[in-house]
Design a protein around this motif. Structure first.
Motif, PDB file in Angstrom:
ATOM      1  N   HIS A 677       0.812  -1.212   0.000  1.00 39.84           N
ATOM      2  CA  HIS A 677       0.000   0.000   0.000  1.00 39.84           C
ATOM      3  C   HIS A 677       0.846   1.263   0.000  1.00 39.84           C
ATOM      4  CE1 HIS A 677      -2.973  -2.987   1.285  1.00 39.84           C
ATOM      5  NE2 HIS A 677      -3.888  -2.134   0.871  1.00 39.84           N
ATOM      6  N   SER A 678       2.165   1.119  -0.090  1.00 41.51           N
ATOM      7  CA  SER A 678       3.028   2.288  -0.094  1.00 41.51           C
ATOM      8  C   SER A 678       3.327   2.702  -1.529  1.00 41.51           C
ATOM      9  CB  SER A 678       4.329   1.993   0.661  1.00 41.51           C
ATOM     10  OG  SER A 678       5.064   0.977  -0.009  1.00 41.51           O
ATOM     11  N   GLU A 679       3.986   3.831  -1.651  1.00 39.09           N
ATOM     12  CA  GLU A 679       4.362   4.340  -2.969  1.00 39.09           C
ATOM     13  C   GLU A 679       5.715   3.753  -3.357  1.00 39.09           C
ATOM     14  OE1 GLU A 679       2.596   6.079  -4.952  1.00 39.09           O
ATOM     15  OE2 GLU A 679       0.906   6.440  -3.593  1.00 39.09           O
ATOM     16  N   LYS A 681       8.725   2.732  -5.734  1.00 38.03           N
ATOM     17  CA  LYS A 681       9.281   3.348  -6.940  1.00 38.03           C
ATOM     18  C   LYS A 681       9.155   2.430  -8.149  1.00 38.03           C
ATOM     19  CE  LYS A 681      12.674   6.125  -4.391  1.00 38.03           C
ATOM     20  NZ  LYS A 681      14.112   6.425  -4.196  1.00 38.03           N
ATOM     21  N   LYS A 784      -1.546  -1.606  -4.113  1.00 38.51           N
ATOM     22  CA  LYS A 784      -1.067  -1.188  -5.421  1.00 38.51           C
ATOM     23  C   LYS A 784      -0.155  -2.223  -6.048  1.00 38.51           C
ATOM     24  CE  LYS A 784      -1.135   3.669  -3.996  1.00 38.51           C
ATOM     25  NZ  LYS A 784      -0.319   4.900  -3.810  1.00 38.51           N
TER      26      LYS A 784
END
Length: 1216
Positions: A677-679, A681, A784
């Motif tokens: 769920h983090s951004e 790279k 994601k």
């Protein structure tokens, strides 16, 4: 003989070539020396080995020595006997002579004296000094040489050759080499035989008191050395092998005590590759050699020969075996050897073998298998050296820095401690070193692993070093016993080996005493050594043992130790990688990675850790993987490798649940969810095949027809310790007959929360191509992050849900049938229906193993066909399917008929009709505006199969989404109820004509003729009542299906002005009838449009009657004559093929014509066919009548008729 041992070794070191003696009779050596020495070493020589088999050797080393040389003249007879191998192998006699008398009186007697020794192999070289320009000298030299050959050559052997001092040719040198090699071979054979006999004699005395191994050794090695000088290395190696076996028997024989050796300075350095490391006189003891030195000497000689044979692989193999064997042998003498002597010796031996074999190895000239074997042996040598080196490092205090990995634990915990007679004592003035060791121990802290994983450290020692060292001390002080277990400063026992509370110090003292409990043991002596003191004492003892300063440097500090440790580990790993044992190399990569990780080289550590984890995962070694994988994850996290770190967390979760605690597994999952769920790279698909597995449900596969969608249930197993939410989930299916992915991903409609264990997920399957499908891959998204799984779980009960396989499953979960007929629609009736009347058309709708629920039937009537939508259609169960329907669906009533409307040609099938064969009835009217015409002999009608055909297009949409379509066009035959034909039966004398009307039924129904009325055309009129009806008593007239009926009417000709107009007009036959039929058979009573419609039907048929000329008889063929060519008689002729017809009567003749009106002349000619089938009929010819005499209009007064047979006078004509 043993007294010659020193001399023997000296001779060996100085004599390495075969000696060829030169007997210079005529002082020629200085003139020919340079030319002769260029011939050595001998390029090619054929010698006999020990088995007397010829062997070709290259570059045979040889040396020319004059017989006057001191090296050949200063030997005693005993020396010549013992060291016969150094004696000349051939004698070259150099002579020259320029006069025959001189040859006879001086040279020849001297040569006889030289060659009279039978033990020497000799040949004569005659040197010609004659210049080629001096013919007389050349001729004389030839004469002398010829005399020399005659005196010294024999039939068996030629011993002479001629050397031209002013220009020798190639033939001489070939002859010279051949004779020299023959001498060497003969001498070698004789000496080998001598040595064999002597060795055999000594071998027979082996078990007698006079046996002396030194004597045997000198003879045996002399033979081996002679073979070695002759380049017969195989035979030499065999002699050393036999010598080694004989020595083993001698040294192991019971008898007096013999020294083992290894106590001299420098003995810690292995001499496996240096035969001259020690003089033989230094290692001899009485009648045998010391075992430690002599074993190495024999191996060094063998290795030297193997290197000459280009067999470094065998050197490595023998060397590894020898090191392991001698290490065990040294353990038997460890009490008398320096501290850790055998570990030090093995290390130096392995390093020496590695260096020498690597330098002699040529990887371009060996087979692949041999290459793999060599590198495997190199890896074994490195690994053996590495383990012994770690043991020495552990003894001097570096054990806390050694990785406690499974491979290190397995190696070191199985390796016993050194067993000296007494453990080394603490050297004086070593307090600073002891404090340094204690400080090193205190500074070392156990590294806390990622996720707070706690594991019990693996042992690196077979038993407690503290206890072992103090036990091997002479005495133990009771008063200071507690100091052994004081671990507050880190120098005592490990935390996991503290003294149990129920064990008293006195009991432990009893175990650690090295001798019986006597009064002497209770004396106060030195206190027990602490662990740091043990390390210092061991280090000082090793300095006394190790004589190699470079070796000691590698143990001088922790940095030097790690440097040498890395070299050994990397060397073992690299060689294992190039061998068959790649797994060993990968395991050692883990040790390299641990050292990289310790020093912060995380990039290199990750590369090595990945190899190790891949191997452990492939082999299924989950316990080992659980030990290494957290380190890999920690390196990846430090390097900010989010993708790798995420994959490692998934692998940690996929390991057996018993490998980690529930809290640790939950920590793994939280990291996965956090990263998902983090951004990130770089978002990369994550393979969770080992964590999320799936399988089809038990039972038969889902079966669909071509073009049908469906719902597939899949069991998904979650290896997560807690619930996890999947934002999306898709399934791929693969065709079992191909290797590709098959169809597009099938997405599940909603997000899913997977609970630990089994979950059932349903997927809506769109229509697929025919074939069998197996599970392909499961894809989805967590946050994601997209993931993919190829893990197929085994179908079975709940207790086997944990099983997982990465092999493609073979059991299909979906079967799509090939295109086939799912339904069939056929007409219920094939016979004709009534034209222009409302008739029921039946359709048999038969499902073929497929449900028609919700199906819609489209009916499109073709041209000249109309569907009466005002009527309700009727649906009933087909008669032949009644019993099946009753047994399959008890809710269907027997004989049920349902009426439903039809709108715009669409019929919605009821649900009860989805699985049974039904009969659909709907009313249609075939429209035909033309009037039916009757048939007569003068106006025949041509019947066509397409007359009355009407087309109906059918389209049935069915299936769950009406995705299945069945289309068919059917033809329906419509017809009039009657076929009408007429003919004149007879002509009465009063001119009346008897007209027969034949009615033939065209339908499969009973027709009731209620009335018939004929409206005649002009030129004809009725007789009798004049209403054109037959007698009323005949009606109703019943005509059965496919039957005929005849009605007779009386008519006559009436006057008319225009004959042509009368003949072109039609008579109209009006038939009033009714019909009795069943719609399941064919034509039936018309469907009433309105209530109260009459059941009587009217059929109008047009008839065309022909007016006769004179004769009222119906003429089949006629020939009218004009009035101007009337004759009294006419010639006729019947022409018929006699092969086909038999003609009875007059076939040719004249017929007289009468002038009386209405008169008739008849001639009967009977024609009988002789063959069956279609034959050309007989022809009537009138030869004298030309075409110009024929007139058809107006009609002539005469008519020539060919009459048909007599007509039947019956009223009704039955069906043919």
């Amino acid at each position: 003989m043993a007294n010659y041992l020193a001399q023997f070794q000296t001779i060996k070191s100085t004599c390495d070539r075969i000696v060829i003696a030169v007997e210079d009779v005529s002082d020629l050596w200085l003139n020919v020396k340079e030319s002769f020495e260029r011939r050595v070493p001998v390029k090619k020589a054929c010698l006999n080995n020990k088995a007397r088999n010829p062997v070709f050797v290259d570059n045979l080393p040889a040396e020319f020595i004059q017989t006057t040389d001191s090296r050949l003249r200063s030997r005693f007879p005993q020396e010549q006997y013992l060291f016969w191998f150094r004696e000349p192998y051939a004698t070259v006699v150099l002579v020259t002579c320029e006069d025959l008398d001189e040859f006879k009186t001086i040279l020849k007697p001297r040569l006889k004296l030289i060659v009279q020794n039978d033990e020497r192999e000799w040949f004569i070289v005659f040197v010609s000094k004659a210049h080629p320009s001096n013919d007389q000298a050349t001729k004389m030299a030839k004469k002398v040489y010829a005399r020399l050959e005659a005196d010294f050559n024999t039939k068996k052997r030629e011993r002479c050759c001629k050397f031209d001092l002013h220009g020798s040719d190639k033939e001489f040198w070939d002859d010279f080499d051949s004779k020299m090699v023959d001498c060497i071979r003969n001498t070698l054979d004789r000496r080998v035989q001598f040595y064999e006999e002597e060795i055999r004699r000594l071998s027979e005395q082996r078990f007698t008191p006079i046996w002396n191994f030194c004597n045997f050794f000198i003879l045996k090695e002399s033979l081996a050395f002679m073979f070695e000088m002759s380049n017969l290395h195989e035979d030499s190696l065999r002699e050393y092998d036999e010598l080694e076996l004989c020595y083993s028997e001698s040294v192991n024989s019971p008898g007096k005590h013999r020294e083992f050796g290894g106590l001299d300075t420098g003995d810690d350095q292995a001499a496996l590759l240096n035969p001259g490391a020690k003089a033989l006189t230094q290692i001899v003891q009485d009648d045998v050699f010391r075992e430690f030195e002599f074993r190495q000497y024999i191996f060094a000689c063998q290795a030297k020969l193997l290197f000459k044979l280009s067999r470094p692989i065998e050197v490595a193999a023998r060397g590894y075996t020898f090191c392991c064997w001698l290490f065990k042998t040294l353990a038997l003498h460890e009490n008398a050897l320096p501290f850790c002597f055998r570990e030090v010796w093995v290390i130096t031996a392995c390093l020496g073998l590695i260096k020498s074999t690597s330098s002699h190895y040529d990887d371009g000239s060996v087979a692949v298998d041999s290459e793999k074997e060599f590198y495997c042996l190199q890896g074994d040598l490195y690994s053996l050296c590495r383990v012994k080196f770690m043991r020495l490092a552990y003894l001097i205090g570096y054990g806390v820095e050694i990785e406690k990995s499974p491979v290190n634990s397995a190696s070191l915990s199985m390796l016993p401690w050194p067993k000296p007679a007494t453990w080394p004592s603490i050297p004086p003035d070593s307090s600073a070193e002891i404090m340094e060791k204690e400080k090193m121990v205190l500074q070392v802290k156990s590294r806390e692993k990622l996720f707070s994983i706690h594991r019990k450290p693996l042992p690196l020692e077979p038993s407690l070093l503290l206890r072992e060292a103090n036990r091997r001390r002479a005495f133990l002080s009771v008063g200071n016993l507690s100091e052994l277990y004081d671990s507050s400063d880190g120098s005592g026992l490990d935390a996991n080996s503290k003294l149990p509370p129920n064990r008293s110090a006195s009991n432990l003292m009893t175990r650690t005493m090295s001798g019986p409990a006597t009064s002497e043991t209770s004396l106060p002596v030195d206190r027990p050594m602490r662990l740091s003191e043990i390390h210092v004492a061991a280090e000082h003892a090793l300095k006394q043992t190790i004589s190699d300063p470079d070796f000691m440097t590698s143990l001088s500090s922790l940095e030097e130790f790690e440097k040498r440790y890395m070299e050994l580990t990397k060397g073992a790993a690299d060689n294992y990688h190039r061998s068959w044992w790649k797994r060993h190399g990968v395991v050692l990569d883990g040790e390299i990675a641990a050292l990289f990780f310790k020093h912060g080289n995380y990039d290199l550590a990750v590369k090595s850790y990945e190899k190790v984890c891949a191997l452990y995962s492939a082999e299924g070694w989950e316990e080992l993987l659980a030990d290494v994988l957290p380190d890999l994850a920690e390196c990846q996290k430090i390097l900010n490798d989010e993708a790798g770190y995420l994959a490692s967390c998934v692998k940690l979760l996929s390991l057996d649940s018993g490998s980690f605690s529930s809290k640790e597994r939950q920590a793994f999952q939280s990291e996965v969810v956090r990263l998902a769920h983090s951004e990130m790279k770089h978002l990369v698909p994550l393979d969770v095949s080992s964590l999320i597995t799936f399988a089809g449900n038990a039972g038969p596969p889902l079966e669909l027809c071509d073009g049908d969608p469906g719902t597939l249930s899949v069991a998904v197993w979650s290896g997560f310790p807690d619930d996890i939410t999947l934002e999306s989930l898709s399934l791929r299916l693969s065709a079992s007959s191909s290797a590709d992915e098959g169809i597009k991903a099938i997405k599940s409609s909603d997000s899913h929360v997977l609970v630990p264990g089994r979950n059932i997920i349903s997927f809506d399957i769109p229509p697929q191509k025919p074939g069998s499908y197996v599970l392909g891959a499961l894809t989805g998204q967590i946050g994601k992050l997209s993931f993919r799984s190829h893990g197929f779980s085994q179908d079975g009960p709940v207790e086997t849900d944990e099983f997982m396989s990465f092999e493609k499953p073979t059991r299909p979960v979906l079967k799509v049938r090939k295109p086939r007929a799912l339904v069939d629609i056929t007409p219920a009736v094939s016979s004709a229906l009534l034209m222009n009347e409302l008739q029921w058309i039946g359709l048999i709708v038969k499902p073929i193993d497929y449900s028609l629920k919700g199906g819609i039937l489209h009916i499109d009537a073709g041209a000249e066909l109309k569907i009466e939508e005002s009527h309700l259609i009727e649906i009933e169960i087909y008669g032949s399917d009644m019993e099946c329907a009753n047994s399959a669906n008890g809710s269907i009533e027997a004989g049920k008929v349902e009426k439903i409307p039809i709108e715009n040609g669409k019929i919605k099938l009821p649900d009860w009709a989805s699985d049974v064969t039904t009969l659909v009835w709907f009313p249609v009217r075939a429209i035909d505006d033309t009037i039916a015409r009757g048939e007569s002999p003068v106006s025949p009608q041509k019947q066509s199969v397409v007359d009355g055909m009407r087309m109906i297009a059918l389209k049935l949409e069915f299936g769950i989404f009406h995705n299945q379509v069945f289309e068919r066009t059917i033809a329906v035959h419509f017809t009039n109820p009657f076929h009408v034909s007429t003919r004149v039966v007879d002509k009465c004398n009063d001119g009346a004509l008897l007209l027969q009307v034949i009615l033939r039924s065209e339908v499969k129904a009973t027709l009731h003729v209620k009335d018939v009325r004929l409206d005649l055309q002009s030129g004809f009129e009725h007789l009798g009542k004049g209403d054109g009806r037959p007698a009323l008593s005949l009606f109703p007239l019943v005509i059965a299906p496919s039957s005929k009926a005849g009605i007779l009417l009386m008519i006559r000709l009436s006057g008319t002005k225009d004959v042509d107009e009368a003949e072109n007009a039609d008579s109209m036959l009006n038939i009033t009838y009714g019909i009795s039929g069943d719609r399941t058979t064919g034509a039936h009573s018309p469907v009433p449009v309105k209530p109260g419609d009459s059941e009587e039907l009217l059929l109008k048929i047009a008839l065309r009657l022909k007016r006769p000329v004179l004769d009222p008889c119906l003429a089949v063929g006629f020939l009218p004559f004009s009035t101007d060519c009337l004759r009294d008689e006419i010639l006729y002729q019947v022409e018929a093929n006699p092969q086909n017809w038999m003609v009875a009567g007059r076939k040719c003749g004249h017929v007289s014509l009468s002038n009386e009106q209405g008169s008739r002349m008849e001639i009967t000619v009977t024609c009988v066919p002789l063959v069956s089938g279609y034959v050309h009929p007989p022809q009537l010819g009138l030869p004298e009548v030309g075409e110009a005499n024929i007139s058809c209009n107006p009609a002539g007064p005469h008519l020539v008729c060919v009459l048909p047979p007599a007509l039947s006078t019956s009223y009704c004509i039955p069906a043919a």
